[in-house]
Design an enzyme around this catalytic site. Structure first.
Site, PDB file in Angstrom:
ATOM      1  N   HIS A  54      39.595  39.091  44.438  1.00 48.36           N
ATOM      2  CA  HIS A  54      38.262  39.541  44.889  1.00 48.36           C
ATOM      3  C   HIS A  54      37.124  38.885  44.091  1.00 48.36           C
ATOM      4  O   HIS A  54      37.236  38.670  42.885  1.00 48.36           O
ATOM      5  CB  HIS A  54      38.155  41.066  44.809  1.00 48.36           C
ATOM      6  CG  HIS A  54      38.868  41.752  45.944  1.00 48.36           C
ATOM      7  ND1 HIS A  54      39.259  43.065  45.899  1.00 48.36           N
ATOM      8  CD2 HIS A  54      39.259  41.279  47.162  1.00 48.36           C
ATOM      9  CE1 HIS A  54      39.863  43.374  47.047  1.00 48.36           C
ATOM     10  NE2 HIS A  54      39.871  42.311  47.821  1.00 48.36           N
ATOM     11  N   HIS A  57      35.717  39.782  40.745  1.00 47.87           N
ATOM     12  CA  HIS A  57      36.639  39.574  39.616  1.00 47.87           C
ATOM     13  C   HIS A  57      36.799  38.086  39.286  1.00 47.87           C
ATOM     14  O   HIS A  57      37.325  37.738  38.242  1.00 47.87           O
ATOM     15  CB  HIS A  57      38.015  40.171  39.929  1.00 47.87           C
ATOM     16  CG  HIS A  57      37.966  41.659  40.124  1.00 47.87           C
ATOM     17  ND1 HIS A  57      38.518  42.552  39.247  1.00 47.87           N
ATOM     18  CD2 HIS A  57      37.380  42.410  41.096  1.00 47.87           C
ATOM     19  CE1 HIS A  57      38.290  43.790  39.658  1.00 47.87           C
ATOM     20  NE2 HIS A  57      37.608  43.728  40.784  1.00 47.87           N
ATOM     21  N   ASP A 127      41.993  46.507  39.769  1.00 48.40           N
ATOM     22  CA  ASP A 127      41.630  47.552  40.740  1.00 48.40           C
ATOM     23  C   ASP A 127      42.856  48.302  41.250  1.00 48.40           C
ATOM     24  O   ASP A 127      42.909  48.713  42.408  1.00 48.40           O
ATOM     25  CB  ASP A 127      40.895  46.930  41.940  1.00 48.40           C
ATOM     26  CG  ASP A 127      39.482  46.491  41.597  1.00 48.40           C
ATOM     27  OD1 ASP A 127      39.025  46.772  40.475  1.00 48.40           O
ATOM     28  OD2 ASP A 127      38.835  45.866  42.456  1.00 48.40           O
ATOM     29  N   HIS A 165      36.381  49.245  37.009  1.00 48.38           N
ATOM     30  CA  HIS A 165      35.193  49.866  37.607  1.00 48.38           C
ATOM     31  C   HIS A 165      34.891  51.225  36.979  1.00 48.38           C
ATOM     32  O   HIS A 165      35.798  51.949  36.586  1.00 48.38           O
ATOM     33  CB  HIS A 165      35.390  50.090  39.114  1.00 48.38           C
ATOM     34  CG  HIS A 165      35.317  48.831  39.923  1.00 48.38           C
ATOM     35  ND1 HIS A 165      34.129  48.244  40.298  1.00 48.38           N
ATOM     36  CD2 HIS A 165      36.296  48.038  40.407  1.00 48.38           C
ATOM     37  CE1 HIS A 165      34.377  47.150  40.995  1.00 48.38           C
ATOM     38  NE2 HIS A 165      35.690  46.996  41.078  1.00 48.38           N
TER      39      HIS A 165
HETATM   40 ZN   LIG Z   1      39.297  44.351  44.130  1.00 48.09          ZN
END
Ligand SMILES: [Zn+2]
Length: 253
Positions: A54, A57, A127, A165
Site C-alpha cells: 500500500h 507504506h 496493517d 496506524h
Molecule cells: Zn495497508
C-alpha cells in the site's frame, strides 16, 4: 535498539530503529518525514523494511533511495516494484546486529509480511494486527486473515507490537460493543481515552494485552459469539465464523 514513531499523514506511524548513528525505517510512506528526522539527528539510513505494498507504506521509498544508500526489504510477491531483497516465510535477516524472522500474514493484502525479533521481543506487523483491531481484508479471505492472526498470537506474550496506524481508540469503541463485560478491555479503553485526549501515542501494544482485549484474537469467547449471533444469522458460530462476522460488523459500523 531504540525504536521511535515518526507520525505521517493523518494516522500513520513510520517506525524508526536507531542504533549507533544508523537507522532503519519500517513502511516509509512519506520520505520527507524520515529525511527530516535523519538530518536533524545526523543518522545514516541503512535499511527500509516494507510490510506490504500500500502506498501509505511505500510512497517514500523511491525518494529515500535517491538520497541514501540503503537496502529495501519486502515481500517476494509484492506488487510494489521497489523491493530489492525479497523475503518469504521463515527467512531471517539481520538488522543492526539483531535477527528478524519473516512471518507471512496474508489477508489485508496478499503480499503482507511481518518482521519478528525474538531476541528484541518486537514485532512489526504493518496493517495486520492493530491494538484492539485488525486490518481490513482487502485482498485475502477472512480465513487467511484468521490464520495470519493466529500465527502472530503464538509468539511470546511479552512481544511488543508495532503496528502502523493510530486506530486504537476507534477500535476499542467497537470492541466494547461486542464484549462489554470484559473488564480488562473496559479499563484499557478508559486509559487510551485519557491518552488520546492528551494526544499521546497509544503504541506499541503487547501480545498479552491484545489477547485479553482484541476481539479479533478472541473469536473463541462466548460473549462475543452471543453478541454477533443475530448479525451472522448462525446459532452456534465456529471461531472462524465469529471472526468473519466481527470483521464484517466492524466494516459496516
Ligand atoms: Zn495497508
Amino acid at each position: 535498539m531504540n525504536i521511535l514513531p515518526l507520525p505521517a499523514f493523518t494516522d500513520n506511524y513510520i517506525w524508526l530503529i536507531e542504533e549507533n548513528g544508523k537507522a532503519t525505517v519500517v513502511d516509509p510512506g512519506d520520505a520527507k518525514v524520515v529525511d527530516n528526522y535523519l538530518k536533524e539527528n545526523g543518522l545514516k539510513l541503512e535499511n527500509i523494511l516494507i510490510t506490504h505494498h500500500h502506498y501509505d507504506h511505500t510512497g517514500g521509498v523511491e525518494q529515500l533511495k535517491e538520497s541514501y544508500e540503503c537496502n529495501v526489504y519486502g515481500p517476494y510477491d509484492s506488487p510494489f516494484k521497489g523491493v530489492e531483497r525479497k523475503l518469504k516465510e521463515n527467512d531471517e535477516i539481520t538488522i543492526h546486529g539483531c535477527s528478524f524472522k519473516i512471518i507471512e500474514v496474508p489477508g489485508h493484502t496478499l503480499d503482507h509480511i511481518a518482521y519478528y525479533s525474538a531476541e528484541q521481543d518486537v514485532l512489526f506487523c504493518g496493517d495486520t494486527l492493530f491494538s484492539g483491531g485488525c486490518g481490513r481484508i482487502f485482498e485475502g479471505t477472512p480465513s487467511q486473515m484468521f490464520e495470519s492472526l493466529s500465527k502472530l498470537s503464538t509468539l511470546d506474550l511479552t512481544t511488543k507490537v508495532y503496528c502502523t496506524h493510530e486506530y486504537t481508540q476507534s477500535n476499542l469503541n467497537f470492541a466494547v460493543k461486542v464484549e462489554p463485560h470484559n473488564n480488562i478491555l473496559v479499563e484499557y479503553k478508559n486509559k487510551i481515552d485519557e491518552k488520546r485526549l492528551k494526544n499521546e501515542i497509544s503504541l506499541p501494544t503487547n501480545l498479552k494485552l491484545e489477547k485479553d482485549i482484541n476481539p479479533f484474537l478472541r473469536s473463541h469467547v462466548l460473549e462475543i459469539k452471543e453478541n454477533i449471533k443475530d448479525f451472522a444469522k448462525i446459532n452456534y458460530p465456529t471461531d472462524l465464523e465469529t471472526f468473519t462476522a466481527v470483521r464484517s460488523l466492524k466494516d459496516n459500523s
